[in-house]
Design an enzyme around this catalytic site. Structure first.
Site, PDB file in Angstrom:
ATOM      1  N   LYS A   1      19.959  10.259   2.784  1.00  0.00           N
ATOM      2  CA  LYS A   1      21.218  10.617   2.830  1.00  0.00           C
ATOM      3  C   LYS A   1      21.382  11.210   4.482  1.00  0.00           C
ATOM      4  O   LYS A   1      20.578  11.636   5.003  1.00  0.00           O
ATOM      5  CB  LYS A   1      21.481  11.973   1.880  1.00  0.00           C
ATOM      6  CG  LYS A   1      22.715  12.551   2.262  1.00  0.00           C
ATOM      7  CD  LYS A   1      23.851  11.840   1.482  1.00  0.00           C
ATOM      8  CE  LYS A   1      25.327  12.649   1.596  1.00  0.00           C
ATOM      9  NZ  LYS A   1      26.181  11.800   1.756  1.00  0.00           N
TER      10      LYS A   1
ATOM     11  N   ARG B   1      -0.181  17.933  15.544  1.00  0.00           N
ATOM     12  CA  ARG B   1      -0.550  18.234  16.993  1.00  0.00           C
ATOM     13  C   ARG B   1       0.216  19.407  17.402  1.00  0.00           C
ATOM     14  O   ARG B   1       1.261  19.788  16.945  1.00  0.00           O
ATOM     15  CB  ARG B   1      -0.188  17.015  18.061  1.00  0.00           C
ATOM     16  CG  ARG B   1       1.195  16.445  17.798  1.00  0.00           C
ATOM     17  CD  ARG B   1       1.343  15.396  18.942  1.00  0.00           C
ATOM     18  NE  ARG B   1       2.760  14.771  18.795  1.00  0.00           N
ATOM     19  CZ  ARG B   1       3.840  15.478  18.947  1.00  0.00           C
ATOM     20  NH1 ARG B   1       3.767  16.569  19.823  1.00  0.00           N
ATOM     21  NH2 ARG B   1       5.030  14.693  18.727  1.00  0.00           N
TER      22      ARG B   1
END
Length: 395
Positions: free
Chosen positions: A153, A244
């Site tokens: 959506k 990370r």
């Protein structure tokens, strides 16, 4: 240690050369930074096989979060709010049409292996679906070698807000509050700030707990960031997880007095954290100083820096590698510095950032400094009431 010629594929992306550099220097660990191999599951696995600690996520964690469809499924199972859409990968355009009617247009098609704004198409009505499907699959295949798509959506008036996390091998996870990264161009962040102008204490706590829940579900270790879209109603939805440390991590350090890189290294070394959460004590803004010409559609501007003056003073931090006489190579990302500013509140932080930018002198090349000065004078930015679509109308 010389690891090869300037091209990335022959140096920073060459796994054998990085491992060889670690072996000849007797390195115990490798910190991959925030680019190149930092989210490469194969490299993380090779480090483990060679007995070298990869200061980042395990191969299993990278794989579980690297594939966006799998990540969404994992987070949904953990109870993290996700954007309504396909449960997994789409098998056909007819399935996409059927689902789009169910979640209601507008919807967005996304490549499961995507990133950097590639492999995405907005679809506002059924007649557009076939063309978007074909174009999106072709781009995804060309860019990532994987044409698979999923559907979501389309969120109205979204803000891009992310939660910083640190996890240890004992199952403890701490969150360090949010960063607002809504000012983007072609899905590339330009300026970041914390705390977000639209996040209340209640929403901050709620988002932080959701991010921790997701991280614990995959037994996450090290530094990571859970990225959310926040809509105009204050509802938030999981978008993706970066396994990370990120470019914009310094602003979190400036408002929490934490050292995220130190925490990242400590958890990689096996140290336990207490799982306590960190909340903003002040405001911080980061401007990415890129070697680009904003007046010419941000065209890259490599070349020689003939003169350089870096700003200083209270609340000013500059992370950079450049110097007067430095030649910017054309082989890498155009970011040459990060200006990180902190102040007691947002209003003062904007004023202080403008002063620092005015003192930041880089001659010989074009940079994004004029863009940042213009942005910080913009009434919409100053109001804090902007969305990820801000750059579409900013002139």
């Amino acid at each position: 240690v010389c690891i090869g010629p300037p091209t990335s594929k022959d140096s920073y992306l060459s796994m054998p050369k990085i491992i060889a550099a670690a072996e000849i220097t007797n390195a115990d660990a490798i910190h991959p930074g925030y680019g190149f191999l930092s989210e490469n599951a194969e490299f993380s696995e090779i480090c483990r096989d060679y007995g070298i600690k990869f200061i980042g996520a395990s191969p299993e964690m990278i794989r579980s979060m690297g594939d966006k469809a799998t990540a969404k499924k994992t987070m949904k199972k953990a109870g993290v709010p996700t954007i309504p859409g396909s449960e997994g990968l789409l098998k056909s355009v007819s399935e996409a049409n059927k689902l789009a009617k169910k979640v209601k247009y507008p919807v967005i098609l996304k490549a499961t292996a995507g990133g950097g704004g590639k492999g995405m198409r907005l679809v506002t009505e059924e007649s557009e679906m076939q063309g978007a499907w074909d174009a999106c699959r072709a781009e995804a295949d060309a860019c990532f070698g994987n044409p698979e798509l999923y559907l979501e959506k389309y969120i109205e008036e979204p803000r891009h807000v992310e939660i910083q996390l640190i996890g240890d091998k004992f199952g403890n996870v701490s969150h360090y509050s949010e960063r607002d990264c809504s000012i983007q161009r072609r899905h590339q962040k330009l300026i970041e700030e914390t705390p977000s102008p639209i996040v209340s204490s209640k929403l901050r706590k709620k988002m932080g707990e959701a991010a921790k829940k997701g991280a614990k579900a995959i037994k996450y270790e090290g530094a990571g960031t859970v990225e959310f879209l926040v809509d105009k109603y204050g509802e938030f939805y999981f978008m993706e997880m970066n396994t990370r440390i990120q470019v914009e991590h310094p602003i979190t350090e400036e408002v929490t007095d934490a050292d995220l890189i130190k925490a990242q290294i400590a958890t990689a070394a096996g140290q336990e954290i207490d799982g306590k959460d960190f909340f903003p004590l002040r405001h911080s803004i980061e401007c990415r100083i890129n070697a680009e010409d904003p007046s010419k559609d941000f065209r890259p501007s490599p070349g020689k820096i003939t003169n350089l003056h870096i700003p200083g003073g209270m609340g000013i931090r500059v992370d950079s590698h450049v110097y007067s006489g430095y030649v910017i190579p054309p082989n890498y990302d155009s970011m040459i510095a990060k200006l990180i500013v902190r102040a007691p509140n947002r209003e003062e932080c904007i004023i202080r950032t403008k002063r620092a930018l005015q003192e930041f002198n880089i001659e010989g090349i074009k940079t994004t400094i004029p863009f940042h000065l213009k942005l910080l004078d913009d009434p919409e930015f100053n109001s804090g009431k902007f969305t990820t679509a801000f750059m579409e109308t900013f002139d």
